[in-house]
Motif scaffolding. Structure first.
Motif, short mmCIF file in Angstrom:
data_model
loop_
_atom_site.label_atom_id
_atom_site.label_comp_id
_atom_site.label_asym_id
_atom_site.label_seq_id
_atom_site.Cartn_x
_atom_site.Cartn_y
_atom_site.Cartn_z
N TYR A 26 64.97 -55.14 -19.90
CA TYR A 26 63.94 -54.18 -19.55
C TYR A 26 62.99 -54.72 -18.49
O TYR A 26 62.42 -53.96 -17.70
N ARG A 30 62.09 -52.80 -15.00
CA ARG A 30 60.76 -52.61 -14.41
C ARG A 30 60.74 -53.04 -12.95
O ARG A 30 60.11 -52.40 -12.10
N GLU A 31 61.40 -54.14 -12.66
CA GLU A 31 61.46 -54.60 -11.27
C GLU A 31 62.19 -53.59 -10.39
O GLU A 31 61.79 -53.31 -9.26
N TYR A 70 68.65 -49.45 -9.85
CA TYR A 70 67.90 -49.04 -11.04
C TYR A 70 68.84 -48.51 -12.12
O TYR A 70 68.69 -48.85 -13.31
N ASN A 143 60.78 -52.65 -24.37
CA ASN A 143 60.39 -51.93 -23.16
C ASN A 143 58.90 -52.12 -22.87
O ASN A 143 58.49 -52.37 -21.73
N GLY A 147 56.80 -54.15 -19.63
CA GLY A 147 55.71 -53.60 -18.84
C GLY A 147 54.44 -54.41 -18.97
O GLY A 147 53.73 -54.65 -17.98
N ARG A 150 54.45 -57.60 -16.84
CA ARG A 150 54.18 -57.39 -15.42
C ARG A 150 52.69 -57.16 -15.18
O ARG A 150 52.14 -57.62 -14.17
#
Length: 500
Positions: A26, A30-31, A70, A143, A147, A150
């Protein structure tokens, strides 16, 4: 005895990033989302360039490529989730089958009744259902962790500059003596806060100073600057600007002019040396005082998606429409404002898209006029204005810079002609400093730049004596004489006190 103040604990996720696990997959998702949003944003913002060069197909392929990346990352993440979910379903089915098998065997032997078997199956279902739900919870948690990681990576980035008003740490407070009343000693009443000594925590003291009242002067003492892992941009700069002086900073592209402006407004801190404003080191000035007394008008003149009046009010929140209109009138822009469809109530669109580049700069200048700073830094605020508007703005800028210190990063030498002093930057060093007429009278970087500029605009450099004219040069005036407002005698050329 004083009650202990509440303590706040911030927990960070310590789960390591396992590329083969759900959290690691996950994180990659995100990247990929960031790459996709970046590609789409660039295509939308740069649509005029894409159409002008006919590269729509190439831009579309780049977006498709980010979408494929993606999709691949999302598929890999869902494979892990599907495997965990299938495993939990298999465990639940095997457990149920085992209960049924054992129950039937015991029932045939007469050791277990049908009712008890059904009760066991019901209890088994209650036991298995949370395990099945746990897989979904773990999926959402992985998930969310990706996030959160980051976000924390962004929050952990060190700040370029720090507000001195936030205080500084000067060590740790001593722990209280046995039987003592924590928080009532001398340290407990210091700037660290009441009761701080009772916990042996860090001692934070208030710091920062305000700029002195009145006109502000500027001083660079041995200032150097280099971007991280980059070559030096400024080298050993020594410069002093007296209060109420109009100064133009000129130099070739990449010489360090804009870096000087950023250091002067403390958007960055110098690598070496000290920048002083009003005699106070800039690193010690509170942001509240600095932002209220020193103002930078950037070259792009960014506007918010509001009305013209609301954008100008960013210079002085709470100003009424009369004050905003007076700012335009002081700059000689009342007729331009009256020509707009809704006057001050005209919406400028996202990033000022409904106005031209020159019109956006007019609004930015009015915003600076309303702010009324003591030190004004202009990054060539007239660089995107047409010649007619530039001439009209000359008187307005003279009014704006009157009785205040102003530093203009000049990309056009007509701006340098109107300044009281000119600072010439070359390869990160100040190589010349003086009045325009004195600088063009001697060989050097400024004279060479002025001659090249004069040829480009169809003018001839003006010297203070016949000796400065080279072959083919005559004693003629600039094509924009209205901009040369300083008629005082030319002072002698000065150079910086920097080391060679």
């Amino acid at each position: 005895m004083a009650a202990d103040p509440p303590r706040v604990c911030v927990l960070r996720p310590s789960v390591r990033r396992d590329p083969a696990g759900a959290a690691g997959r996950y994180a990659i998702v995100r990247e990929r989302v960031g790459e996709l949003l970046g590609a789409v944003s660039e295509a939308v913002v740069g649509a005029p360039v894409v159409r002008a060069y006919g590269v729509a197909e190439r831009t579309g392929r780049r977006i498709d490529w980010t979408i494929d990346r993606y999709r691949s990352a999302q598929i890999e993440a869902q494979r892990v989730v599907a495997g965990v979910f299938s495993l939990s379903e298999l465990v639940a089915a095997l457990a149920t089958a085992a209960v049924v098998t054992v129950g039937v065997a015991l029932g045939v032997a007469g050791s277990l009744s049908t009712g008890r078997l059904i009760a066991f199956l019901f209890l088994m279902t209650l036991f298995v259902m949370p395990i099945q739900s746990m897989t979904e919870v773990l999926n959402d948690a992985a998930n969310a962790l990706a996030g959160l990681r980051r976000v924390l990576d962004v929050l952990d980035l060190p700040t370029d500059v720090r507000d001195p008003a936030l205080g500084r740490t000067v060590g740790r407070l001593p722990a209280p003596r046995a039987g003592g009343a924590a928080g009532h000693g001398t340290a407990g009443h210091g700037t660290a806060g009441h009761g701080g000594a009772g916990h042996g925590g860090p001692a934070v003291v208030a710091a920062g100073r305000d700029l002195p009242a009145g006109p502000l002067g500027v001083r660079f003492d041995g200032v150097g600057f280099a971007y991280p892992e980059g070559p030096p941009v400024l080298l050993d700069v020594d410069l002093e600007i007296a209060p109420r002086t109009r100064v133009a900073v000129v130099g070739e592209t990449g010489s360090g002019k804009t870096t000087l402006a950023k250091l002067l407004t403390r958007l960055m801190d110098p690598t070496t040396g000290t920048v002083r404003i009003g005699g106070v080191p800039l690193s010690e000035v509170r942001f509240a005082s600095l932002r209220g007394r020193v103002l930078l008008v950037p070259q792009d003149g960014f506007l918010f998606d509001l009305t013209i009046a609301d954008n100008v009010r960013y210079g002085r929140p709470g100003a009424d429409d009369m004050a905003v209109h007076a700012a335009f009138a002081a700059l000689g822009l009342a007729d331009w404002l009256a020509g707009l469809p809704a006057g001050l109530a005209t919406r400028v669109g996202e990033s000022g898209s409904r106005l031209s580049a020159g019109e956006r700069q007019l609004v930015a200048l009015a915003r600076a006029r309303l702010a009324d700073p003591d030190l004004l830094v202009l990054d060539e605020a007239t660089s995107a204005v047409d010649p007619e508007t530039e001439v009209r703005l000359a008187a307005a800028l003279a009014e704006l810079t009157r009785d205040r210190t102003s530093v203009t990063i000049a990309h056009r030498l007509s701006t340098a002609e109107a300044a009281q002093d000119v600072v010439v930057v070359d390869a990160g060093r100040i190589v010349q400093w003086g009045h325009h007429r004195a600088l063009v009278a001697v060989p050097g970087v400024y004279r060479r730049m002025h001659q090249s500029w004069a040829v480009g605009v169809g003018t001839v450099a003006v010297g203070s004596g016949a000796g400065m004219a080279g072959p083919g040069e005559g004693a003629a005036c600039s094509a924009t004489p209205a901009l040369t407002t300083d008629a005082r005698p030319a002072p002698p050329t000065r150079t910086s006190r920097m080391k060679p």
